[in-house]
Enzyme design. Structure first.
Site, short mmCIF file in Angstrom:
data_model
loop_
_atom_site.label_atom_id
_atom_site.label_comp_id
_atom_site.label_asym_id
_atom_site.label_seq_id
_atom_site.Cartn_x
_atom_site.Cartn_y
_atom_site.Cartn_z
N HIS A 239 -44.32 30.84 39.95
CA HIS A 239 -43.95 32.15 39.40
C HIS A 239 -44.45 33.26 40.32
O HIS A 239 -43.75 34.25 40.59
CB HIS A 239 -44.58 32.34 38.02
CG HIS A 239 -43.89 31.59 36.92
ND1 HIS A 239 -43.82 30.23 36.86
CD2 HIS A 239 -43.25 32.05 35.79
CE1 HIS A 239 -43.17 29.85 35.77
NE2 HIS A 239 -42.81 30.94 35.10
N GLN B 213 -28.58 33.48 -15.09
CA GLN B 213 -28.86 32.80 -13.83
C GLN B 213 -29.30 31.36 -14.05
O GLN B 213 -29.06 30.50 -13.20
CB GLN B 213 -29.93 33.58 -13.05
CG GLN B 213 -29.46 34.94 -12.57
CD GLN B 213 -28.22 34.84 -11.69
OE1 GLN B 213 -28.23 34.18 -10.66
NE2 GLN B 213 -27.14 35.50 -12.10
N GLU C 22 -35.86 34.81 -5.50
CA GLU C 22 -34.57 35.10 -4.88
C GLU C 22 -33.96 36.39 -5.44
O GLU C 22 -33.60 37.30 -4.70
CB GLU C 22 -33.62 33.92 -5.14
CG GLU C 22 -32.22 34.13 -4.61
CD GLU C 22 -31.27 33.02 -5.03
OE1 GLU C 22 -30.20 32.91 -4.41
OE2 GLU C 22 -31.59 32.26 -5.97
N HIS C 23 -33.81 36.45 -6.76
CA HIS C 23 -33.27 37.64 -7.42
C HIS C 23 -34.37 38.28 -8.25
O HIS C 23 -35.08 37.58 -8.97
CB HIS C 23 -32.13 37.28 -8.37
CG HIS C 23 -31.03 36.49 -7.76
ND1 HIS C 23 -30.89 35.12 -7.96
CD2 HIS C 23 -30.00 36.85 -6.95
CE1 HIS C 23 -29.82 34.69 -7.31
NE2 HIS C 23 -29.27 35.72 -6.69
N ASP D 262 -24.04 38.84 -7.35
CA ASP D 262 -23.47 37.51 -7.11
C ASP D 262 -21.97 37.57 -6.83
O ASP D 262 -21.45 36.79 -6.03
CB ASP D 262 -23.69 36.62 -8.34
CG ASP D 262 -25.04 35.94 -8.33
OD1 ASP D 262 -25.74 36.01 -7.31
OD2 ASP D 262 -25.40 35.34 -9.37
N HIS E 232 -26.89 28.36 -13.54
CA HIS E 232 -26.52 27.81 -12.24
C HIS E 232 -26.78 26.31 -12.17
O HIS E 232 -26.01 25.56 -11.57
CB HIS E 232 -27.30 28.51 -11.13
CG HIS E 232 -26.58 29.67 -10.52
ND1 HIS E 232 -25.59 29.52 -9.60
CD2 HIS E 232 -26.72 31.00 -10.72
CE1 HIS E 232 -25.14 30.71 -9.25
NE2 HIS E 232 -25.81 31.63 -9.91
#
Length: 427
Positions: A412, A250, A318-319, A352, A253
């Site tokens: 109202h 990862q 995230e992961h 992914d 990336h």
């Protein structure tokens, strides 16, 4: 007690980077608002080195991309999209319209309505991210979105054949070869030739993320996305080689992608540190993964599963790859994460690329308050009400009148009172 064997980049330095990006993005959005297509073309030529005849691909352009792929390529893309489509449909089927009589003569309900137009951003500058086409376009189409446009930057100076084919197979109605800030802005505000959309989804670099942030409100977005993050939670049932592979897998990336090992085994921590260094000598993307590990990699040692859960929820990654003797402990106890990958037989790469869950997930601690992209993100849940009888209107109206008086909302109150006066005499 928590022991940190390796620290990552300080948060204050990240904030300095963010401030620089904000100014650049604001200027480009303003320019595209003012000059439309001309500005989009200039930025596409400047940043992406692309000067095609048209930013929108014709059917002939798309067909030419198919010719560059092998049958195996096409079959693999189709397989991945089938998995994503299947799980998205399962999710959509779980979302039911409701209508219920909640009081005698009072009907309340909600309907799930898909958005009319969505823009899907598919990153492709550093890597042609074919999988992002599946995650956004396929899911939007399963949700029932009528118009789905897809943008991706050129790869090596021209549209990436695999990305274009994936967007087309996924069902994109319009495909554009443009990326970065200019793509997000063009989809959000519209130009002379690109009709604006209601929502923009998809991951991207810091500039794409900031453009989405600044345009949020004018259009909807899926989530505020930062660099890819991964957290590996492991104990001594696995080895350093596996942990290092999952961290670096990862980290490649981008040079600012955090990768963290969280373990209750100091031996595994040291073994993983050594394995990371070894694998960086042979990994083809070591220049990126190595830089990310050096700046943003962390190794944290805890005493117990409970402490690991507390630290993991604070990180809100995230992961989260869980490779422990009892991975279900983390499934049942963790609350802050984008997606869990339970057991050593699965991994983040499966999520992914192909397994079917969506890979557009919350980063930078956003997992504290949102999940990732799913079919429901493309759907508005809208309520309605119906009052069937005069008696029901009087019953609700009398309560409403008194509650409006408490707040001082006399207009109202009159909306309720006029109905009570008209219907009470008949009730």
């Amino acid at each position: 007690m928590v022991k940190v064997l390796k620290h990552g980049r300080e948060e204050s330095l990240r904030r300095e980077d963010d401030a620089k990006v904000q100014t650049i993005v604001a200027d480009i959005i303003r320019d595209i608002e003012d000059r439309g297509d001309a500005a989009v073309r200039e930025y596409t030529a400047k940043f992406d080195k692309y000067e095609g005849n048209t930013l929108r691909l014709t059917q002939a352009d798309i067909d030419a991309c198919y010719q560059e792929l092998t049958q195996e390529n096409l079959d693999d893309i189709a397989f991945a999209q089938a998995q994503v489509r299947n799980f998205a449909q399962i999710q959509r089927d779980s979302m039911l319209d409701v209508e219920q009589e909640t009081l005698p003569g009072v009907i309340l309900g909600h309907k799930h309505l898909p958005m009319n137009a969505v823009g899907c951003y598919v990153p492709g500058g550093k890597y042609p991210l074919v999988a992002s086409a599946h995650m956004s376009v396929v899911t939007a189409k399963v949700a029932g979105v009528k118009r789905v446009i897809a943008c991706s930057p050129p790869f090596n100076g021209r549209p990436s054949p695999a990305v274009v084919v994936a967007m087309d197979m996924a069902g994109a109605d319009e495909i554009y070869c443009m990326g970065g800030i200019q793509a997000i802005a063009a989809m959000a505000v519209g130009t002379e030739t690109i009709a604006g959309v209601d929502m923009i989804v998809g991951p991207g670099n810091a500039f794409v993320a900031e453009a989405k942030r600044q345009l949020f409100g004018r259009v909807g977005i899926d989530l505020f996305a930062g660099p890819t993050e991964t957290l590996v939670i492991a104990d001594d049932t696995v080895d350093g080689e596996l942990c290092a592979a999952d961290l670096l897998g990862q980290a490649e990336h981008g040079t600012n992608s955090p990768a963290i090992l969280l373990t209750n085994s100091e031996k595994l921590a040291h073994d993983t540190l050594a394995e990371v260094e070894r694998q960086l000598t042979i990994l083809p993307t070591a220049d990126i993964a190595g830089a990310a590990w050096a700046e943003y990699g962390q190794v944290i040692v805890c005493d117990s599963y409970q402490e690991m859960v507390e630290v993991a929820d604070e990180i809100a990654s995230e992961h989260v790859q869980v490779m422990t003797q009892d991975p279900d402990y983390f499934l049942h106890n963790m609350t802050n994460y984008g997606a869990l990958f339970l057991g050593e037989k699965t991994n983040v790469s499966y999520g992914d690329k192909v397994i079917g869950t969506n890979h557009t997930l919350p980063t930078r601690k956003a997992a504290r308050y949102t999940g990732g992209l799913w079919v429901g993100k493309f759907i508005k849940t809208c309520t309605y009400q119906r009052v069937l009888t005069e008696e029901a209107s009087v019953h609700v109206g009398e309560y409403c009148s008194r509650l409006c008086a408490i707040e001082g909302f006399m207009g109202h109150k009159e909306q309720a009172d006029i109905r009570v006066r008209r219907y009470k005499k008949n009730a």
